[in-house]
Write a protein that holds these residues in place. Structure first.
Motif, short mmCIF file in Angstrom:
data_model
loop_
_atom_site.label_atom_id
_atom_site.label_comp_id
_atom_site.label_asym_id
_atom_site.label_seq_id
_atom_site.Cartn_x
_atom_site.Cartn_y
_atom_site.Cartn_z
N PRO A 4 -9.23 3.19 14.83
CA PRO A 4 -8.17 2.65 13.97
C PRO A 4 -6.84 3.30 14.30
O PRO A 4 -6.76 4.48 14.63
N SER A 5 -5.81 2.52 14.19
CA SER A 5 -4.48 3.07 14.46
C SER A 5 -4.07 4.00 13.33
O SER A 5 -4.62 3.96 12.23
N THR A 6 -3.12 4.85 13.60
CA THR A 6 -2.63 5.79 12.60
C THR A 6 -2.09 5.05 11.39
O THR A 6 -2.33 5.46 10.24
N ALA A 7 -1.40 3.96 11.59
CA ALA A 7 -0.84 3.19 10.48
C ALA A 7 -1.95 2.60 9.61
O ALA A 7 -1.83 2.54 8.39
N ALA A 8 -3.05 2.18 10.24
CA ALA A 8 -4.14 1.58 9.49
C ALA A 8 -4.80 2.60 8.57
O ALA A 8 -5.33 2.26 7.52
N VAL A 9 -4.77 3.86 8.93
CA VAL A 9 -5.34 4.92 8.11
C VAL A 9 -4.31 5.43 7.11
O VAL A 9 -4.62 5.70 5.95
N ALA A 10 -3.07 5.54 7.54
CA ALA A 10 -2.02 6.15 6.71
C ALA A 10 -1.67 5.29 5.50
O ALA A 10 -1.44 5.82 4.41
N VAL A 11 -1.61 3.98 5.64
CA VAL A 11 -1.20 3.12 4.54
C VAL A 11 -2.15 3.23 3.34
O VAL A 11 -1.69 3.49 2.22
N PRO A 12 -3.46 3.08 3.50
CA PRO A 12 -4.34 3.24 2.34
C PRO A 12 -4.31 4.66 1.76
O PRO A 12 -4.36 4.85 0.54
#
Length: 156
Positions: A4-12
């Motif tokens: 998973p991209s960093t953004a995909a983890v960071a947003v949630p």
């Protein structure tokens, strides 16, 4: 291998942290509510005029932030006490209906009266004006409250 991209983890993760922070601040400032805080004023009980029943009346105040529910009443030994409500059955006639429970609203007042909600006591205890009886009110969330009612003549 899909990572998973960093953004995909960071947003949630950031959404959860922001929600948790907001709920913590809301609770810390007292906005999450407080439990029910009930007080019951000394009541009145009608001097019996017959052998079937009499009625008692109280005013219940809830200064807390949550509703509570009056679920029942215990009367003096040898006497049955129950919540009842006067209902209009038409043609200027009224009847009494038993009530299982009644809400005492948060920040509000529940006033019992001869024409609304009352505590029916059967058989009626022998009472003279000014004498007192003791009843215990039971609630869903709050501890029971033992209260006294002073005998008054109807209309008094």
């Amino acid at each position: 291998m899909n990572r998973p991209s960093t953004a995909a983890v960071a947003v949630p993760l950031l959404t959860c942290l922001a929600t948790l922070g907001t709920l913590t601040a809301w609770t810390a400032t007292g906005n999450a509510g407080t439990p029910a805080r009930l007080t019951v004023t000394e009541g009145r009980v009608l001097v019996p005029s017959g052998r079937e029943a009499t009625a008692a009346f109280f005013t219940l105040r809830n200064t807390g932030g949550a509703d509570d529910v009056l679920t029942g009443v215990t009367g003096p030994a040898g006497h049955r006490a129950m919540l009842s409500r006067t209902v209009d059955i038409g043609r200027n006639a009224r009847s009494m209906a038993m009530v299982r429970a009644v809400t005492v609203p948060a920040g509000g007042t529940l006033r019992m009266t001869p024409t609304t909600l009352d505590v029916m006591i059967s058989p009626p205890p022998a009472l003279a004006p000014g004498e007192r009886i003791t009843l215990t009110l039971h609630f869903r969330d709050s501890p029971p409250q033992t209260v006294r009612a002073r005998a008054v003549r109807p209309g008094g």
